[in-house]
Design an enzyme around this catalytic site. Structure first.
Site, mmCIF file in Angstrom:
data_model
loop_
_atom_site.group_PDB
_atom_site.id
_atom_site.type_symbol
_atom_site.label_atom_id
_atom_site.label_comp_id
_atom_site.label_asym_id
_atom_site.label_seq_id
_atom_site.Cartn_x
_atom_site.Cartn_y
_atom_site.Cartn_z
ATOM 1 C CE LYS A 120 -11.651 34.421 62.864
ATOM 2 N NZ LYS A 120 -10.558 33.463 62.733
ATOM 3 C CE LYS A 203 -15.727 30.052 68.907
ATOM 4 N NZ LYS A 203 -14.879 29.806 67.754
ATOM 5 C CE LYS A 206 -7.407 30.268 69.185
ATOM 6 N NZ LYS A 206 -6.555 29.134 68.971
HETATM 7 P P1 TYM Z 1 -9.326 27.251 65.967
HETATM 8 O O1 TYM Z 1 -7.868 27.535 66.098
HETATM 9 O O2 TYM Z 1 -10.270 28.396 66.054
HETATM 10 O O3 TYM Z 1 -9.782 26.201 67.054
HETATM 11 C C1 TYM Z 1 -9.114 24.970 67.204
HETATM 12 C C2 TYM Z 1 -10.068 23.859 67.585
HETATM 13 O O4 TYM Z 1 -10.710 24.145 68.818
HETATM 14 C C3 TYM Z 1 -12.132 24.044 68.646
HETATM 15 N N1 TYM Z 1 -12.770 25.036 69.517
HETATM 16 C C4 TYM Z 1 -13.747 24.755 70.382
HETATM 17 N N2 TYM Z 1 -14.361 23.602 70.693
HETATM 18 C C5 TYM Z 1 -15.325 23.650 71.632
HETATM 19 N N3 TYM Z 1 -15.710 24.796 72.270
HETATM 20 C C6 TYM Z 1 -15.111 25.977 71.980
HETATM 21 N N4 TYM Z 1 -15.485 27.091 72.616
HETATM 22 C C7 TYM Z 1 -14.085 25.987 70.998
HETATM 23 N N5 TYM Z 1 -13.287 26.967 70.479
HETATM 24 C C8 TYM Z 1 -12.500 26.372 69.570
HETATM 25 C C9 TYM Z 1 -12.351 24.340 67.174
HETATM 26 O O5 TYM Z 1 -13.585 23.834 66.717
HETATM 27 C C10 TYM Z 1 -11.175 23.656 66.533
HETATM 28 O O6 TYM Z 1 -11.412 22.269 66.377
HETATM 29 N N6 TYM Z 1 -9.949 26.631 61.071
HETATM 30 C C11 TYM Z 1 -9.483 25.978 62.273
HETATM 31 C C12 TYM Z 1 -8.049 25.510 62.192
HETATM 32 C C13 TYM Z 1 -7.742 24.607 61.039
HETATM 33 C C14 TYM Z 1 -8.154 23.248 60.906
HETATM 34 C C15 TYM Z 1 -7.570 22.803 59.682
HETATM 35 C C16 TYM Z 1 -8.927 22.390 61.678
HETATM 36 C C17 TYM Z 1 -6.977 24.925 59.944
HETATM 37 N N7 TYM Z 1 -6.872 23.837 59.150
HETATM 38 C C18 TYM Z 1 -7.778 21.508 59.217
HETATM 39 C C19 TYM Z 1 -9.119 21.088 61.202
HETATM 40 C C20 TYM Z 1 -8.547 20.642 60.010
HETATM 41 C C21 TYM Z 1 -9.596 26.974 63.418
HETATM 42 O O7 TYM Z 1 -9.562 28.162 63.229
HETATM 43 O O8 TYM Z 1 -9.604 26.412 64.639
#
Ligand code: TYM
Length: 343
Positions: A120, A203, A206
């Site tokens: 990022k 992957k 969004k």
């Molecule tokens: P984020 O917002 O990018 O994504 C949310 C969740 O969706 C999963 N995910 C996917 N799983 C499978 N295939 C994909 N293409 C795909 N894209 C996204 C992500 O693995 C995630 O589980 N850092 C985290 C948010 C966060 C968090 C936390 C998660 C903040 N605090 C504490 C767990 C516990 C994030 O950016 O997820």
């Protein structure tokens, strides 16, 4: 898995950075619902709005809209605010307060090794926000302020979970306590890494500039069918076993998506569709995706018509969350040596 000395509690979060994808749904939200309904865990699910402003300045109205829409997405997918605690991160101030303590536990070197930070910040580390660099310490605080033991996430969050474990271990070691559990990631099933519809080696995300690369949870039936029809594939028919998908990432991705949506195994999908060309298989996949996702997108629209109700649910969630987080923060401050007036 998890830490046996602690109550079984699952925590996970999603960034309200605009538009839930099929990857978020299959890789995370659907598994949140399963854990909620398993009856084993106390479950806490969070819109991480503090994380959503780390990469860029988000116009305030957009952040409000995205947070409500994400909450609507949770509810429409089956997260039940009676069974789970559903919150917006900034409404539970103990997340950010514990994050400060963790900023003082985590090492610069650990943060600098995070692949998400490298991706990022890219070539512009100097111009990136301090919040983006410290992002994983806030994520560790999100989890540990609940003493959570289980964290359902997709594959891409694995490294952040390892860092969370390192932070918990170092805190416990430095202060000579066994205060924080060492939480385990729950990365299970075939949909932990849903790939782009345009490139089976990337992957589904969004933030991908091409909307054709992903299915959004708010896409209507025509949009879903159009994106699946245009998904990149190869000219060969589907094989009858998984080895036949080894060098065919796009084909493997569509088979995996089908299997995840149908809640079956990729081999069972091949058993039913071996020999089919993609024209036919994509038709079947479209039908399945539309049948699964349209009720959810309709429910998101219905819920979004009443934002006050969403805000009420988040307010109630924050009250319930703080019953857990306030005492854990107080105990953390005691351990660290911050003077408090104990009444
Ligand atoms: P984020 O917002 O990018 O994504 C949310 C969740 O969706 C999963 N995910 C996917 N799983 C499978 N295939 C994909 N293409 C795909 N894209 C996204 C992500 O693995 C995630 O589980 N850092 C985290 C948010 C966060 C968090 C936390 C998660 C903040 N605090 C504490 C767990 C516990 C994030 O950016 O997820």
């Amino acid at each position: 898995m998890g830490d046996p000395g602690f109550k079984q509690r699952a925590f996970s979060g999603i960034q309200p950075s605009g538009g839930l994808t099929l990857g978020n749904y299959l890789g995370a939200i659907r598994r949140f619902v399963k854990m909620q309904n398993a009856g084993i865990y106390e479950t806490v699910y969070c819109m991480v709005d503090l994380h959503a402003i780390t990469a860029r300045l988000v116009p305030p109205r957009e952040l409000i809209h995205n947070t409500r829409e994400l909450c609507a997405g949770f509810l429409a997918s089956g997260v039940d605010p009676e069974k789970s605690i559903v919150i917006n991160q900034s409404q539970v101030p103990e997340h950010a307060q514990l994050a400060w303590i963790f900023n003082c536990v985590a090492r610069m070197g650990w943060m600098g090794r995070m692949t998400q930070w490298k991706d990022k910040s890219g070539k512009n580390a100097e111009g990136s926000s301090l919040g983006l660099f410290a992002y994983p310490a806030l994520m560790a605080a999100d989890i540990l302020i609940y003493h959570a033991t289980h964290v359902p996430v997709g594959e891409d969050q694995k490294q952040h979970l390892e860092l969370t474990r390192d932070i918990a271990t170092k805190f416990n070691h430095d202060y000579g306590v066994a205060f924080f559990p060492i939480p385990g990631p729950v990365i299970e099933g075939i949909a932990t890494r849903v790939m782009s519809l345009q490139d089976g080696t990337r992957k589904m995300s969004k933030s991908d500039p091409s909307d054709k690369s992903r299915i959004n949870m708010t896409d209507d039936a025509d949009a879903i069918a159009g994106k699946i029809r245009k998904a990149k594939t190869d000219p060969d028919p589907l094989p009858d076993n998984l080895d036949g998908l080894a060098d065919r990432p796009e084909a493997r991705n569509l088979v995996n998506i089908y299997a995840a949506l149908a809640e079956t195994s990729p081999q069972a999908v091949l058993d039913a569709h071996a020999g089919a060309l993609f024209g036919r298989f994509k038709g079947a996949l479209s039908e399945l995706a539309v049948a699964t996702l349209t009720p959810i997108s309709n429910e998101i629209s219905r819920l979004m018509a009443d934002p006050a109700e969403i805000d009420r649910i988040l307010g109630r969630g924050a009250d319930r969350a703080r019953e857990i987080t306030a005492p854990i923060l107080e105990q953390t401050y005691d351990i660290v040596g911050m003077v408090r007036q104990h009444l």
